[in-house]
Design an enzyme around this catalytic site. Structure first.
Site, PDB file in Angstrom:
ATOM      1  N   SER A  36       0.841  -1.197   0.000  1.00 33.57           N
ATOM      2  CA  SER A  36       0.000   0.000   0.000  1.00 33.57           C
ATOM      3  C   SER A  36       0.879   1.251   0.000  1.00 33.57           C
ATOM      4  CB  SER A  36      -0.961  -0.038   1.192  1.00 33.57           C
ATOM      5  OG  SER A  36      -1.983   0.917   1.050  1.00 33.57           O
ATOM      6  N   ASP A 117      -8.681  -6.700  -4.728  1.00 32.68           N
ATOM      7  CA  ASP A 117      -8.172  -5.450  -4.151  1.00 32.68           C
ATOM      8  C   ASP A 117      -8.756  -4.268  -4.918  1.00 32.68           C
ATOM      9  OD1 ASP A 117      -4.830  -4.278  -3.215  1.00 32.68           O
ATOM     10  OD2 ASP A 117      -6.789  -3.326  -3.092  1.00 32.68           O
ATOM     11  N   HIS A 154      -6.936  -6.292  -0.241  1.00 32.68           N
ATOM     12  CA  HIS A 154      -5.836  -5.363   0.020  1.00 32.68           C
ATOM     13  C   HIS A 154      -5.130  -5.854   1.274  1.00 32.68           C
ATOM     14  CE1 HIS A 154      -3.765  -1.579  -0.628  1.00 32.68           C
ATOM     15  NE2 HIS A 154      -3.942  -1.252   0.639  1.00 32.68           N
TER      16      HIS A 154
END
Length: 1103
Positions: A36, A117, A154
């Site tokens: 991320s 995601d 994610h």
């Protein structure tokens, strides 16, 4: 008596963080990874300090400096952020603000994107991939692995359970999941090469909380915690030469948010412990104030990838980046290099031993020997002056116990008839090792030992996307190879394996083999299993409109709720919860889903809500303004767009997608308000918008197609492209010609004309296609004639760097075409795609000479159909012909994908069989399938792997379509033809499974089905098929597809009128269901006499 304050002071002293120590870490063995915001930051560290970094692992990250160019939301979710500025900044900053980009060429990169995601989706990571390689050439594509088939949200993937982890398919704290995939191993092994087995037990080293504040002034003000963590294996503490890997957590993953979960549960430490690797875990903190170039506080404790703490966040002077370099320098400051042993050689071999020798290292305290297997080989090497000894390694594993003091060694107790590879490392007085010497290989004498075959292979579990296997262990074996459909999937050290990322409702075959000392035994028996059926993607929800909006299945516009994707009006949004009540993050996610964007802009801007307006404008920083609706409900918004919206965003538009009908309006607006040019417009895509007048459903077929069908199918094995649209004689011709000659084109770098539109002939007097396009360097276009392609390359050849062209007709129109080809110069053309699906008449005279002129091409894709009978070639095209006629003329070619269908008249089965044998002996990633028909024609389909086309033509019962490991899963158009054998129900069922994305199906077969009387246990399900063409068939195939198959998305039907009337008369309920959404019917003759019956059967067809 001691005061309370003094007691607290002493307690604080006792728990003060340590000072980060220096270790014997080779500075050239430093790498980074992150998830991320940590993924974005890892890329920044990699690029800014490329001289100090050897590789990176990026999980859910995006292009370098993306957040410095546009709103961060355009770099997330399912967007495709432009990378032109990222690349240009990287190049202009090279050697100044960042290290020289030439360093990147040696880097290894491993990228992971989860299929579920939606926070940083695969489209974002695809742009990162392009930034690294295809569009910039910073890093060779061969150095990059992009894993995008992991069924995860994610999250950081592991293959073990840890307390508190979230589910693999979810996106929630702590964003660490058991996905049956070892992300840490994948990243580290790609960067450093093969690793020693990880430590799954108690770790030998220790976790150290160190003072991070000493590396950055006002740490917390600049988003970094005053302390951080590092894991140091015992071997590194004891002085061994080690590596350094830095793992960056994501937003809300810092120690202050989730404790030590990221530090201890990601799997890095298990591999570090056995591979002399230190893992550094820097830490962030959340900040509530707004500073730098940011527009909002860093409340989630993200790494700075958007400019929270200064506009220089992505270069070496950035506060957080500068701190990272100081930490790297501190840890690697204790490096004590030792010379590498040289001239390692094998001096003798026996049945079970190998002898080695090498030159001494003067500073070495001893030597370690490493070999590749288990039983004698003698080695020798040159001494190293600084060595105190040596270690010998066999296949990466250290052989000797005590350090070797001399420069010879005999490795005994080996297997006979086996090959071993050795390296030697010098050992210093402190116990640290040098890098490995040259490798030396020796094979013991005698016969190779037999390797046992695994037995008891069974399937223990099956889901819609995974299969779990188990088998009996083989004595003395520690490595097993697992095969799926004949192809090796992986190697494991245990007797079970879960194969993930599979397609639902698909047959798979598995085998297992044993490996010992690099010798592989026979494969086991085969087990076959079928994955479970997955979701149809047509889930129904019985909830309120507010619930649909909150779940991101819908959005609100002018007080009404619209379904995401279909944009269907679901009624009033009349609950007490309003759009403005939602948080910014949720509103931005909804905005990102709304298409076309003109609807969003007209609904939000200038309605009196500054907050929503600003959020909408943030989405327009790099806008893809889709105005592609044909008489849709959105056309009523266009007036509002030009009066209230356009002037707000006119200078921001970089990418513009237009329906051809909107071109006059926007060109007129730009001429009046912006001097005829959009200053920042780079990419233009023109859509034709051939849709239903009532529903907006896209259409593929039209009445004019029927005449062309009859002409073309008189030619044997000649196909027609049903989606092509000609603009000649229509207003579209004038519109396209006007815009391509206007100043509107001056800024455009990339032009894309929708695939189903043929660029009209030139009507401007100067004879140029794009007279105003001084920057145009990337084109995707369809041309009617080969001569048009030659003229276009003559006009723009010196500008083009990427050219994707489809050509309808290839034949010699004029005698001077050859001389025109010889004058073409395309020095900058690196990427070329040529698609010709209608049989090429003059392949040797036209196509080959043109390709030979394009000598600088690096990436080439050819999709051809060639009528060999009309060429000078005289035989089916083979890869040897491609090598001789094309590849040999392109010295820079590094990637060549192709699908060549060649047709030959009077091709006998004997000739075809001989040809098949000659081609299949070539050791290349190429497959050749040859077929023959009763119409005296033969056909060869030659294609590279992986298969890259989206259509297959003239496929018979004999084509190996279904046993190719889902090779053709992306095919959307299929033409079936067989005059030797009928197509049975099983054949269609296998097609439905093998081609899940099929949208257009055409059938030619007049042979009666033999098994039509058999009762089918289930109907083939063509879940995405929208166009069906049944013009030249036996009646059985209309019944098969309309009455005994499921076609939930069928909207177009081309069918013989008598066959149609028969289907209607039989009145099958399944046929009624399949035809209930059909809006477009085409037949070879009119059917007015039965219009009432047909109208009842096709309720959506307008007559």
């Amino acid at each position: 008596m001691m005061s309370i304050s003094l007691i607290f002071l002493l307690i604080g002293c006792c728990f003060a963080a340590e000072k980060l120590a220096s270790y014997n870490v080779d500075p050239s063995e430093t790498s980074v990874s992150g998830i991320s915001s940590g993924g974005y930051f890892a890329t920044q560290v990699q690029v800014a300090f490329s001289a100090a970094i050897k590789g990176a692992g990026i999980v859910a990250g995006g292009p370098y400096n993306c957040g410095g160019q546009m709103s961060y939301t355009n770099c997330m979710y399912t967007s495709s952020p432009p990378i032109t500025e990222s690349i240009s900044n990287t190049k202009s900053w090279s050697g100044n603000k960042i290290d020289d980009t030439k360093n990147l060429a040696k880097h290894k990169v491993y990228m992971i994107s989860g299929t579920s995601d939606s926070t940083v989706g695969v489209s974002v990571m695809t742009q990162l991939y392009k930034y690294y390689s295809t569009d910039s050439q910073f890093i060779p594509e061969s150095n990059i692995v992009f894993k995008k088939d992991l069924k995860s949200g994610h999250t950081f993937p592991t293959d073990f359970d840890s307390a508190g982890n979230n589910g693999c398919g979810t996106t929630s704290s702590p964003y660490i999941s058991n996905c049956a995939f070892d992300g840490a191993r994948a990243i580290l092994e790609h960067i450093y090469g093969p690793l020693q087995p990880r430590n799954n037990g108690a770790l030998s080293g220790k976790f150290i909380e160190f003072d991070q504040g000493e590396f950055i002034p006002s740490a917390k003000v600049n988003g970094m915690s005053t302390t951080a963590w590092v894991y140091v294996p015992k071997s590194c503490t004891d002085g061994a030469t080690c590596k350094l890997h830095i793992a960056y957590h994501g937003c809300v993953q810092a120690y202050e948010k989730i404790g030590d979960k990221f530090v201890k549960n990601t799997g890095y430490n298990r591999w570090a412990d056995t591979n002399n690797m230190i893992i550094l875990y820097p830490q962030t903190v959340a900040t509530t104030s707004i500073s730098g170039g940011a527009s909002l506080p860093n409340s989630n404790g993200c790494w700075d990838w958007i400019g929270w703490y200064g506009t220089d966040f992505s270069v070496k002077s950035g506060k957080q980046l500068a701190a990272m370099k100081k930490m790297i320098d501190r840890i690697t400051g204790g490096f004590n290099p030792i010379d590498i042993p040289k001239e390692l050689q094998v001096t003798a071999v026996t049945d079970n031993s190998v002898s080695l020798s090498w030159k001494p290292v003067s500073s070495a305290h001893g030597y370690n020997v490493y070999r590749n297997g288990d039983n004698s080989v003698s080695l020798s090497w040159k001494p190293v002056s600084s060595a105190h000894g040596y270690n010998v390694y066999r296949n990466g594993g250290k052989v000797n116990g005590a350090t070797i003091s001399g420069t010879t060694f005999t490795d005994s107790n080996l297997n006979s008839g086996s090959t071993y590879t050795f390296t030697v490392k010098a050992v210093s007085s402190s116990g640290s090792e040098s890098s490995a010497s040259n490798s030396a290989t020796g094979k013991t004498t005698g016969e190779s030992p037999a390797v046992g075959t695994p037995s008891g292979l069974i399937v223990t579990d099956t889901t819609s996307n995974s299969v779990t296997l188990k088998w009996d262990s083989v004595p003395g074996i520690t490595t097993y190879n697992v095969y799926r459909n004949g192809n090796k999937v992986t190697s494991v050290s245990v007797t079970s394996y879960t194969d993930t990322g599979l397609n639902s409702a698909t047959d798979y075959q598995y085998q297992v083999s044993s490996v010992k000392d690099s010798v592989e035994g026979d494969k086991s028996m085969t087990v076959t299993t079928t994955t479970l059926a997955g979701s149809t993607g047509n889930d129904c929800y019985d909830e309120s409109n507010v619930a649909h909006v909150a779940a991101l299945r819908a959005y609100v516009s002018f007080g009404y709720t619209f379904a995401l994707g279909s944009n269907q009006n679901m009624g009033l949004y009349n609950d007490n919860v309003q759009l403005v009540d939602l948080p910014d993050e949720l509103i931005l996610m909804i905005m990102n889903k709304v298409k076309p964007k003109v609807s969003l802009l007209c609904s939000i801007i200038a309605i009196g809500n500054n907050r929503l307006e600003q959020l909408a404008l943030d989405k327009c920083h790099s806008i893809d303004l889709t105005i592609d609706c044909f008489q849709s409900p959105y056309e009523s918004l266009m007036t509002r767009f030009y009066t209230h919206v356009a002037y707000r965003i006119i200078d921001n538009i970089q990418s513009l997608t237009l329906n051809i009908r909107q071109i006059p309006d926007i060109v007129s607006y730009v001429e009046k308000n912006s001097n005829g040019i959009l200053p920042n417009l780079i990419h233009l895509k023109i859509m034709i918008g051939r849709q239903s007048h009532r529903t907006g459903t896209p259409h593929t077929l039209d009445a004019s197609s029927m005449e062309i069908y009859r002409v073309l199918h008189s030619e044997s094995l000649s196909c027609f492209i049903p989606q092509f649209v000609r603009l000649e004689g229509s207003g579209g011709n004038r519109i396209i010609s006007t815009v391509r000659c206007s100043t509107f084109m001056r800024s455009i770098v990339s032009l894309e004309l929708e695939n189903d539109c043929i660029l009209p002939n030139i009507i401007n007097p100067d004879g140029l296609f794009f007279p105003q396009s001084i920057r145009l360097s990337r084109i995707q276009i369809t041309l009617n004639r080969f001569g048009d392609c030659v003229r276009l390359l003559t006009e723009l050849g010196t500008q083009l760097c990427s050219f994707a062209v489809s050509i309808v007709h290839v034949y010699l129109q004029k005698a001077d075409i050859i001389s025109q080809i010889s004058s073409i110069s395309c020095p900058n053309l690196k990427q070329l795609t040529v698609t010709i699906y209608k049989n090429i008449v003059h392949y040797s005279e036209c196509i080959v000479p043109l390709l030979q002129r394009l000598s600088n091409v690096e990436r080439l894709t050819l999709l051809f159909a060639i009528n060999i009978t009309t060429t000078r070639l005289g035989h089916f095209v083979t890869e040897l012909d491609l090598e001789k006629d094309i590849v040999s003329y392109m010295p820079h070619l590094c990637q060549f994908n192709f699908h060549i269908r060649s047709i030959l008249e009077n091709a006998s089965p004997v000739e075809i069989g001989t040809f098949r044998q000659s081609v299949m002996t070539c050791q290349q990633a190429v497959i050749c399938t040859v077929d023959y028909f009763n119409n005296n024609y033969g056909q060869c389909q030659l294609y590279s792997l992986p298969f890259i086309g989206n259509r297959l033509d003239f496929i018979s019962n004999r084509f190996p379509l279904f046993d190719m490991n889902n090779m053709f899963s992306m095919v959307t158009m299929l033409l079936l033809f067989d005059d030797v054998k009928p197509f049975e129900n099983l054949f269609f069922a296998r097609i439905a499974r093998a081609l899940p994305n099929l949208k257009t199906l055409e059938v030619f077969n007049k042979l009666e089905q033999q098994g039509k009387g058999m009762i089918a246990t289930s109907y083939p399900d063509f879940s995405r098929l929208s166009a069906l063409i049944l013009l030249d068939i036996h009646m059985d195939y209309a019944e098969q597809l309309l009455c005994r198959s499921r076609l939930p998305c069928l909207t177009e039907l081309a069918i013989h009128e008598q066959v149609l009337l028969t289907i209607v008369a039989r009145d099958s309920q399944q046929a009624r269901d399949n035809c209930s959404k059909v809006e477009n019917i085409l037949t070879s003759n009119k059917w007015c006499d039965s219009i009432d019956a047909i109208r009842n059967f096709f309720p959506l067809v307008s007559h």
